[in-house]
Design a protein around this motif. Structure first.
Motif, mmCIF file in Angstrom:
data_model
loop_
_atom_site.group_PDB
_atom_site.id
_atom_site.type_symbol
_atom_site.label_atom_id
_atom_site.label_comp_id
_atom_site.label_asym_id
_atom_site.label_seq_id
_atom_site.Cartn_x
_atom_site.Cartn_y
_atom_site.Cartn_z
ATOM 1 N N ALA A 161 14.981 -13.729 -20.899
ATOM 2 C CA ALA A 161 14.260 -13.860 -19.626
ATOM 3 C C ALA A 161 15.157 -13.493 -18.457
ATOM 4 C CB ALA A 161 13.729 -15.284 -19.473
ATOM 5 N N TYR A 162 16.433 -13.891 -18.512
ATOM 6 C CA TYR A 162 17.369 -13.524 -17.452
ATOM 7 C C TYR A 162 17.501 -12.003 -17.344
ATOM 8 C CZ TYR A 162 19.270 -18.172 -16.309
ATOM 9 O OH TYR A 162 19.447 -19.452 -15.853
ATOM 10 N N ASP A 163 17.639 -11.340 -18.482
ATOM 11 C CA ASP A 163 17.755 -9.877 -18.462
ATOM 12 C C ASP A 163 16.493 -9.243 -17.878
ATOM 13 O OD1 ASP A 163 20.283 -9.962 -19.584
ATOM 14 O OD2 ASP A 163 19.560 -9.673 -21.643
ATOM 15 N N ARG A 164 15.351 -9.800 -18.215
ATOM 16 C CA ARG A 164 14.089 -9.270 -17.679
ATOM 17 C C ARG A 164 13.980 -9.523 -16.177
ATOM 18 N NH1 ARG A 164 9.113 -11.382 -20.953
ATOM 19 N NH2 ARG A 164 8.101 -10.210 -19.266
ATOM 20 N N MET A 165 14.482 -10.663 -15.714
ATOM 21 C CA MET A 165 14.470 -10.930 -14.276
ATOM 22 C C MET A 165 15.312 -9.904 -13.529
ATOM 23 S SD MET A 165 14.783 -15.083 -14.445
ATOM 24 C CE MET A 165 15.141 -15.348 -12.726
ATOM 25 N N VAL A 166 16.494 -9.610 -14.062
ATOM 26 C CA VAL A 166 17.370 -8.631 -13.428
ATOM 27 C C VAL A 166 16.705 -7.262 -13.397
ATOM 28 C CG1 VAL A 166 19.566 -7.415 -13.642
ATOM 29 C CG2 VAL A 166 19.476 -9.888 -13.992
ATOM 30 N N ALA A 167 15.954 -6.937 -14.446
ATOM 31 C CA ALA A 167 15.267 -5.647 -14.531
ATOM 32 C C ALA A 167 13.957 -5.616 -13.755
ATOM 33 C CB ALA A 167 15.009 -5.296 -15.995
ATOM 34 N N GLY A 168 13.553 -6.757 -13.197
ATOM 35 C CA GLY A 168 12.290 -6.826 -12.463
ATOM 36 C C GLY A 168 11.082 -6.862 -13.367
ATOM 37 N N ASP A 169 11.268 -7.256 -14.612
ATOM 38 C CA ASP A 169 10.196 -7.256 -15.602
ATOM 39 C C ASP A 169 9.593 -8.651 -15.740
ATOM 40 O OD1 ASP A 169 8.491 -6.660 -17.719
ATOM 41 O OD2 ASP A 169 10.077 -6.829 -19.237
ATOM 42 N N VAL A 170 8.999 -9.156 -14.667
ATOM 43 C CA VAL A 170 8.334 -10.454 -14.726
ATOM 44 C C VAL A 170 7.241 -10.489 -13.666
ATOM 45 C CG1 VAL A 170 10.118 -11.429 -13.205
ATOM 46 C CG2 VAL A 170 8.624 -12.964 -14.495
ATOM 47 N N ARG A 171 6.077 -11.009 -14.030
ATOM 48 C CA ARG A 171 4.971 -11.198 -13.094
ATOM 49 C C ARG A 171 4.526 -12.655 -13.190
ATOM 50 N NH1 ARG A 171 0.263 -6.885 -13.630
ATOM 51 N NH2 ARG A 171 -0.483 -8.249 -11.975
ATOM 52 N N TYR A 172 4.934 -13.511 -12.265
ATOM 53 C CA TYR A 172 5.876 -13.279 -11.182
ATOM 54 C C TYR A 172 7.047 -14.225 -11.304
ATOM 55 C CZ TYR A 172 2.458 -10.189 -9.109
ATOM 56 O OH TYR A 172 1.616 -9.153 -8.906
ATOM 57 N N ARG A 173 6.833 -15.298 -12.073
ATOM 58 C CA ARG A 173 7.912 -16.258 -12.280
ATOM 59 C C ARG A 173 7.911 -16.721 -13.739
ATOM 60 N NH1 ARG A 173 10.468 -18.134 -7.492
ATOM 61 N NH2 ARG A 173 11.840 -19.127 -9.006
ATOM 62 N N VAL A 183 -3.553 -23.456 -4.818
ATOM 63 C CA VAL A 183 -2.507 -22.436 -4.884
ATOM 64 C C VAL A 183 -1.413 -22.858 -5.861
ATOM 65 C CG1 VAL A 183 -0.682 -21.261 -3.592
ATOM 66 C CG2 VAL A 183 -2.917 -21.636 -2.528
ATOM 67 N N VAL A 184 -1.129 -22.006 -6.829
ATOM 68 C CA VAL A 184 0.016 -22.194 -7.721
ATOM 69 C C VAL A 184 0.657 -20.833 -7.956
ATOM 70 C CG1 VAL A 184 -0.786 -24.271 -8.913
ATOM 71 C CG2 VAL A 184 -1.487 -22.024 -9.751
ATOM 72 N N SER A 185 1.790 -20.838 -8.623
ATOM 73 C CA SER A 185 2.491 -19.599 -8.923
ATOM 74 C C SER A 185 1.888 -18.928 -10.149
ATOM 75 C CB SER A 185 3.971 -19.904 -9.168
ATOM 76 O OG SER A 185 4.705 -18.728 -9.401
ATOM 77 N N GLU A 186 2.032 -17.613 -10.226
ATOM 78 C CA GLU A 186 1.679 -16.863 -11.423
ATOM 79 C C GLU A 186 2.896 -16.887 -12.341
ATOM 80 O OE1 GLU A 186 -1.445 -15.413 -11.852
ATOM 81 O OE2 GLU A 186 -1.879 -16.484 -9.967
ATOM 82 N N ILE A 187 2.710 -17.366 -13.575
ATOM 83 C CA ILE A 187 3.874 -17.633 -14.407
ATOM 84 C C ILE A 187 3.741 -17.043 -15.805
ATOM 85 C CG2 ILE A 187 4.360 -19.772 -13.162
ATOM 86 C CD1 ILE A 187 3.307 -21.273 -15.674
ATOM 87 N N GLU A 188 4.897 -16.904 -16.446
ATOM 88 C CA GLU A 188 5.002 -16.618 -17.873
ATOM 89 C C GLU A 188 5.902 -17.681 -18.473
ATOM 90 O OE1 GLU A 188 6.922 -13.269 -20.911
ATOM 91 O OE2 GLU A 188 6.294 -12.658 -18.886
ATOM 92 N N MET A 189 5.408 -18.371 -19.496
ATOM 93 C CA MET A 189 6.178 -19.440 -20.121
ATOM 94 C C MET A 189 7.199 -18.861 -21.089
ATOM 95 S SD MET A 189 5.053 -22.424 -19.022
ATOM 96 C CE MET A 189 5.401 -23.606 -20.302
#
Length: 367
Positions: A329-341, A314-320
């Motif tokens: 990336a912060y703006d995308r996090m606020v907008a919910g635009d990330v799958r998943y971390r 088990v690991v997280s689903e990430i975008e580097m």
């Protein structure tokens, strides 16, 4: 003191930019770590942008740290140079209160020392600085062994999102054959799905977005319920042993509580900024239900979680992301635009000229 390269904020509106921060020389019980990866947590956004108040700038955030040991103090046991290790949300605690003695340092009665943004209780109260940096020095009691069979970048979010979901599932004794509901499918929710499935549970995801159905099934969920569908929610009554609620927005808990079996429980992990609708105590009383909260996990439990994840893959689903992409990336996090971390590739940080060597990268580090 040594100097570490970092990305830091200087005010609530400055954003993150290339900087340098001071790191202490390793003491007898310390471990120095060259950081390979650092996960981005939504709490980083709140802290950097001053949304929780009390931020002491300049601030280098980051509390999901994975890297290689570069130096150990003379009294350190269990770690040596080259080891793959992690650091989570805390780097110290009082060590003497009942919670610390019970291995529940996250509930330290004198307050834990956060990995960034808090006073370092044993080093003149200087503000701790986090993992958006080239290296860090941490007391050995707050360093974790990272299993070598896992992708180290994808491990980073386990040190916050992973243990935050593992801890209540473990506390409530979720086991094979149990039925677990997960409310929300973001950074926390997707880890709750993976870990509950690895524990042998049947997992149902509650979401307000029908578009997340396929993603939920791809993560291992057995069922998906649209929580805005009243008829579908009524069909869930008396269905679950345990529910993990990861939503950080105002929402009504009563329909979810109604879906629990007798002696079931709902744990609140999401922390809404707006006041929540009241819980109907009659639902709790009639079925002997538990409504509880949970906060990350202690050091021993975090290590247990890492070992569990290694056993079950088990690991997280990430975008580097690279350092110069952090604000985006912060703006995308606020907008919910990330799958998943999001995870920061720390090799993209500028050179500091001092501190832990980055020229000869330890094994497993991207040079």
């Amino acid at each position: 003191m040594t100097t570490a390269s970092a990305y830091a904020a200087t005010s609530p509106t400055s954003g993150l930019s290339a900087s340098t921060i001071d790191r202490r020389e390793p003491e007898a019980d310390d471990v120095e770590i060259a950081i390979d990866y650092c996960g981005l947590c939504h709490s980083d956004v709140h802290a950097v942008r001053g949304e929780w108040g009390g931020t002491d700038y300049p601030l280098a955030p980051g509390h999901e740290i994975v890297g290689r040991v570069t130096q150990v103090g003379e009294h350190v046991s269990g770690f040596q140079e080259g080891d793959l290790v992690g650091v989570g949300c805390m780097v110290d605690s009082c060590r003497v209160c009942a919670s610390c003695q019970d291995g529940q340092e996250q509930y330290c009665e004198q307050g834990l020392t956060p990995t960034y943004g808090g006073p370092d209780r044993r080093h003149d109260g200087v503000t701790t600085q986090g993992g958006y940096s080239s290296h860090i020095v941490v007391n050995q009691g707050y360093v974790l062994r990272v299993p070598e069979n896992l992708d180290p970048a994808a491990v980073a979010p386990l040190l916050c999102a992973g243990v935050t979901t593992y801890s209540p599932l473990r506390y409530f004794g979720v086991k094979e054959g149990d039925s677990v509901g997960v409310v929300g499918l973001g950074g926390l929710g997707h880890m709750a799905v993976k870990i509950a499935k690895a524990m042998g549970a049947t997992v149902t995801v509650f979401t307000t977005s029908s578009s997340k159905s396929q993603a939920a099934h791809e993560l291992g969920a057995d069922n998906v319920v649209l929580s805005t569908d009243e008829e579908a929610m009524e069909e869930m009554v008396y269905s679950f042993n345990f529910i993990v609620d990861t939503v950080a927005a105002r929402h009504d808990l009563n329909p979810f509580l109604a879906s629990l079996k007798r002696d079931g429980g709902l744990v609140q992990l999401g922390l809404p900024s707006d006041e929540m609708p009241p819980v109907d105590p009659r639902i709790l009383i009639r079925r002997r239900l538990s409504y509880l909260g949970s906060n990350i996990g202690g050091i021993a439990e975090t290590q247990e979680m890492l070992d569990f994840c290694a056993e079950h893959g088990v690991v997280s689903e990430i975008e580097m992301v690279k350092a110069d992409e952090l604000d985006e990336a912060y703006d995308r996090m606020v907008a919910g635009d990330v799958r998943y971390r999001f995870v920061l590739d720390n090799s993209s940080l500028p050179e500091a000229g001092q501190g832990a060597s980055r020229g000869d990268a330890p094994a497993g580090r991207k040079a």
